[in-house]
Structures are given as structure tokens and as C-alpha cells.
Design a protein around this motif. Structure first.
Motif, mmCIF file in Angstrom:
data_model
loop_
_atom_site.group_PDB
_atom_site.id
_atom_site.type_symbol
_atom_site.label_atom_id
_atom_site.label_comp_id
_atom_site.label_asym_id
_atom_site.label_seq_id
_atom_site.Cartn_x
_atom_site.Cartn_y
_atom_site.Cartn_z
ATOM 1 N N LEU A 39 0.781 -1.252 0.146
ATOM 2 C CA LEU A 39 0.158 0.176 0.183
ATOM 3 C C LEU A 39 0.863 1.179 -0.062
ATOM 4 O O LEU A 39 0.480 2.043 -0.816
ATOM 5 C CB LEU A 39 -0.790 0.013 0.985
ATOM 6 C CG LEU A 39 -2.093 1.396 1.355
ATOM 7 C CD1 LEU A 39 -2.686 1.479 0.011
ATOM 8 C CD2 LEU A 39 -2.808 1.067 2.707
ATOM 9 N N PHE A 93 2.119 1.822 -3.436
ATOM 10 C CA PHE A 93 1.081 2.434 -4.366
ATOM 11 C C PHE A 93 1.144 4.074 -4.074
ATOM 12 O O PHE A 93 0.935 4.789 -5.105
ATOM 13 C CB PHE A 93 -0.336 1.791 -3.983
ATOM 14 C CG PHE A 93 -1.473 2.408 -4.595
ATOM 15 C CD1 PHE A 93 -1.825 2.189 -5.992
ATOM 16 C CD2 PHE A 93 -2.693 3.118 -3.879
ATOM 17 C CE1 PHE A 93 -2.650 2.612 -6.796
ATOM 18 C CE2 PHE A 93 -3.803 3.642 -4.717
ATOM 19 C CZ PHE A 93 -3.709 3.600 -5.995
ATOM 20 N N VAL A 94 1.186 4.439 -2.588
ATOM 21 C CA VAL A 94 1.139 5.903 -2.555
ATOM 22 C C VAL A 94 2.460 6.540 -3.304
ATOM 23 O O VAL A 94 2.335 7.555 -4.019
ATOM 24 C CB VAL A 94 1.127 6.121 -1.092
ATOM 25 C CG1 VAL A 94 1.661 7.788 -0.775
ATOM 26 C CG2 VAL A 94 -0.080 5.824 -0.311
ATOM 27 N N SER A 115 -5.404 6.992 0.240
ATOM 28 C CA SER A 115 -4.567 5.717 0.580
ATOM 29 C C SER A 115 -3.619 6.062 1.731
ATOM 30 O O SER A 115 -3.366 5.075 2.736
ATOM 31 C CB SER A 115 -3.732 5.490 -0.713
ATOM 32 O OG SER A 115 -4.310 5.118 -1.935
ATOM 33 N N CYS A 116 -3.110 7.175 1.798
ATOM 34 C CA CYS A 116 -2.373 7.509 3.297
ATOM 35 C C CYS A 116 -3.259 7.309 4.536
ATOM 36 O O CYS A 116 -2.758 6.848 5.583
ATOM 37 C CB CYS A 116 -1.704 8.708 3.093
ATOM 38 S SG CYS A 116 -0.268 9.093 2.233
ATOM 39 N N ARG A 167 -5.701 5.387 4.930
ATOM 40 C CA ARG A 167 -5.758 3.602 4.982
ATOM 41 C C ARG A 167 -4.372 3.328 5.622
ATOM 42 O O ARG A 167 -4.403 2.329 6.442
ATOM 43 C CB ARG A 167 -6.102 3.193 3.612
ATOM 44 C CG ARG A 167 -6.185 1.766 3.685
ATOM 45 C CD ARG A 167 -6.948 0.906 4.422
ATOM 46 N NE ARG A 167 -7.127 -0.455 4.348
ATOM 47 C CZ ARG A 167 -7.977 -1.039 5.153
ATOM 48 N NH1 ARG A 167 -8.678 -0.639 6.113
ATOM 49 N NH2 ARG A 167 -8.083 -2.399 5.269
#
Length: 405
Positions: free
Chosen positions: A222, A225-226, A391-392, A394
């Protein structure tokens, strides 16, 4: 007051080993000479006459080579050591950059750019691993920041000088400069820095976690992804923005270079104090990355204001602060999360996320501009920044569950 502030600023640069300073110096020499990248799309489009679609595909080859090189560099760093990888990468890429100026066909450039970036980007994960070896655990983030400052100081000098070289003797001068600085930088490194093996005594900070395999570390994916999303935004300043400056506002290569120089100077003067302040206050790396993602998104929404070239200054300031908030702490997060003996693999995937972003950023940006125009591209990039912010949030939640925040 002024003397105290100056002393505090100088203190931010204390405590580094001799090897870290040499790494920073050779990085500056190399990046000051890396003048091809900021003008590569302009060179392909305006000097060689390729279409947007062809430029996009050549940049895809650039990114694919970068991905392969990053993976190979990480694997080889774990197998044979970072030192050998760094020396081979910079010396060989210096020779290949010189040869690149003589290749002008579409397929020739696709193959050549892929080959060059495969070798050139073996350097990046190896360099990150070297920082983990030569830097003390307590100042690893600052060491990463010091090398980033060298990169950006080099970029501050490089683009403006590169613009003058183009206006004076043409694009071929860039290839000569890039080639020579690669070779000079690695010769200095080989002469002044002795190889040091990784030891099992490296201490990782509070984000470190032991996992069986990097591919099973869901939090790290994840995080990647960021990194990918924010890098897509960042690479626009090297691909679509220089074209936008010229086509919509008539800016010269030198003027575009000055905007990149502003980016480099802001980072040189402000990044280390910002990083030190965040570390003193023990602010979560993920929260800092969240703020940086928001700033990057806003920088592209600002570009929707048309008719005034001054907006470029405000946009570059926003993206620069976003960069300062994201990249030093993402580097540190990736390195600190790697289990012992797996640093190369983790840093390979980390650098590969940037390589994949280069592919997506250049190809997507060129296609969107060709089909729908620049304004649609800025909306898309701003929206990707917002997705990075979400996303951050999450990532913060998952890290809290893992009891690492």
C-alpha cells in the motif's frame, strides 16, 4: 537571533560519516550533469520531430528499463554487494549516454533508452543500501535527505545550464556533459570510498517489521501504491510541463530550466530543516506523506488557471513542498521496514515504483494531452493526488493496527 538560527541550520548537517559526504558530493556531480532528462521530451519532439505518441512510447521504454534496472540493482546488491553495482552502473551508463546522441531512429531510441536505463538505474537501490550501511541508524533519514539535497542542488544548476547549452551548441552538448559527469562521479567514489560489507547489526527504527517475504508485506505494498501515485505527479515536471510551458506560453528552454532551478533551490535551503523539525517532533512519516500528497494535488489544480504564466511559480512551489514532505520520509520508511538481509529487495521494489510511475506518467500524460488537451491532464493528475491522500489515511489505519504508529 540570526546567529542562533544560522547555527541551528548548520547543526542539521552535523554527525554524518565521511562516506556519506562523499556519496552526497558524487551525487551532486552526477545530477548537475544529468541535463538530458529534463529536456528529453523536448529533444524527441522538437529536435528529432517525433509525434506525441512516439515520444510517449520512447518514455515507456525509459520507464521499463528503469524498472528492470531497479530490480537487478536490488537483487545484485544483496548477492554481490552494493559497491560493485554502483561502480559498474555509473561507469557503464556514462559511456552509453555518449553513444545515445548518435541514435536518431524511433526503434533505435526505444532499444537504446531501455538499455541505458536498465544499467543506469541499477545505481539507485544500491545507493540506498549503501546509505543503510554508511549512515548511523539515528541519522539515516537525515542522510537520505542530504543525498536528496545533493540531487536537487545538482538539478538546480543542471537545467538552467542545460538550457544555455541547448541554446548555444545544441542538444549534443547535453549528452557529452551527462557522459563525463557519470564517469567523473564514480571515479571519485571508487578512489575515496572503500567497500564496506553489510553487517547483521544494523538497527531498524520503529517502522521495521520482520516478514517472510516482501511480497507478503501488505502494508509495504500500500505504501508503494502511494509512492507510485505521487511519483506519477512529480514526473510531470519533466515530461508534460516543459511542453506546456512552450506550446501554451512560449517559454524558452532556459525559462523552463529556471522553474526547475527554483524547485532545486527551495529544496536545498528548506528540506533539511523541515526534515529535522519533523524528526524532533516525532511526527509520523505517513502523516507527513499525506500532507505532501495533498500539496501535490493542489499544484496541478492550480494549473487550471489559464492566461497567466506566473501561476507556474505557485504550482512549482506547491509541488516542491509536496516533494519535500513525501520523498525523504518514503525513502526512510522503505529502508527501515526492510528485514535484515532483504534491504536490496525492498529498495528494488521501492525504486521500481518510481520507474513504473515514469512509464505511467509520461505515456498517460502524452495520450491525455493528445486526445483531450492539457486541462484534462491537470484534472487527472490532481485527482490521482487525492487518491494518494485517501491511501495515506488507509495506511495510517493499518499501521495503527500493527502498533507501529
Amino acid at each position: 537571533m540570526l546567529k542562533t538560527g544560522l547555527q541551528r541550520y548548520i547543526d542539521n548537517y552535523k554527525g554524518f560519516s565521511r562516506e556519506i559526504w562523499i556519496l552526497a558530493i558524487i551525487t551532486f556531480i552526477n545530477r548537475a550533469g544529468t541535463m538530458v532528462l529534463p529536456f528529453l521530451t523536448k529533444y524527441l519532439k522538437e529536435d528529432l520531430g517525433f509525434s506525441y505518441n512516439e515520444v510517449g512510447w520512447i518514455m515507456v521504454c525509459f520507464g521499463l528499463g528503469s524498472m528492470l534496472g531497479s530490480w537487478l540493482g536490488g537483487k545484485l546488491s544483496d548477492k554481490i554487494g552494493f559497491y560493485k553495482v554502483m561502480v559498474f552502473s555509473l561507469f557503464s551508463s556514462g559511456i552509453l549516454f555518449f553513444i545515445l546522441q548518435f541514435i536518431t531512429s524511433f526503434w533505435g531510441l526505444c532499444f537504446s533508452v531501455f538499455a541505458i536505463m536498465t544499467i543506469a538505474d541499477m545505481f539507485r537501490p544500491a545507493m540506498f543500501v549503501s546509505l543503510g550501511v554508511y549512515a548511523k541508524p539515528e541519522n539515516r533519514t537525515r542522510a537520505l535527505t542530504l543525498v536528496r539535497l545533493a540531487v536537487n542542488l545538482g538539478f538546480a544548476a543542471g537545467p538552467a545550464l542545460g538550457g544555455l547549452i541547448i541554446m548555444g551548441i545544441g542538444y549534443k552538448g547535453l549528452f557529452w556533459t551527462d557522459s563525463l559527469t557519470c564517469i567523473i562521479a564514480i571515479l571519485i567514489f571508487a578512489l575515496l570510498v572503500k567497500e564496506k560489507k553489510k553487517t547483521p547489526t544494523i538497527v531498524h527504527d520503529s517502522n521495521s517489521v520482520q516478514v517472510l517475504s516482501v511480497f507478503k508485506d501488505k502494508i509495504f505494498w500500500l505504501f508503494l501504491f502511494v509512492c507510485f501515485l505521487t511519483a506519477v505527479l512529480f514526473f510531470q515536471i519533466f515530461t508534460t510541463l516543459p511542453l506546456y510551458h512552450h506550446e501554451m506560453y512560449g517559454l524558452t528552454e532556459f525559462q523552463s530550466g529556471l522553474l526547475l532551478t527554483l524547485n532545486g533551490l527551495l529544496i536545498f535551503f528548506l528540506e533539511m530543516p523541515i526534515v529535522s523539525a519533523f524528526e524532533r517532533n516525532k511526527i509520523s512519516k505517513t502523516k507527513i506523506m499525506l500532507w505532501g500528497s495533498l500539496l501535490m494535488a493542489m499544484s496541478f489544480y492550480l494549473l487550471m488557471i489559464i492566461g497567466w504564466a506566473g501561476i507556474f511559480i505557485f504550482s512549482i512551489i506547491f509541488i516542491t513542498f509536496g516533494e519535500m514532505f513525501i520523498f525523504p520520509f518514503s525513502n526512510s520508511f522503505a529502508l527501515s521496514r526492510a528485514p535484515k538481509g532483504h534491504e536490496g529487495r525492498y529498495m528494488a521494489l521501492f525504486t521500481m515504483s518510481f520507474s513504473l510511475a515514469h512509464i505511467a506518467s509520461s505515456k498517460t500524460g502524452m495520450e491525455v494531452i493528445d486526445r483531450y488537451g492539457y486541462q484534462t491532464n491537470w484534472i487527472l493528475m490532481g485527482t490521482l493526488g487525492i487518491i494518494a491522500v485517501i491511501s495515506c489515511f488507509r495506511l495510517l489505519y493499518l499501521l495503527k493496527i500493527e502498533n507501529k504508529v
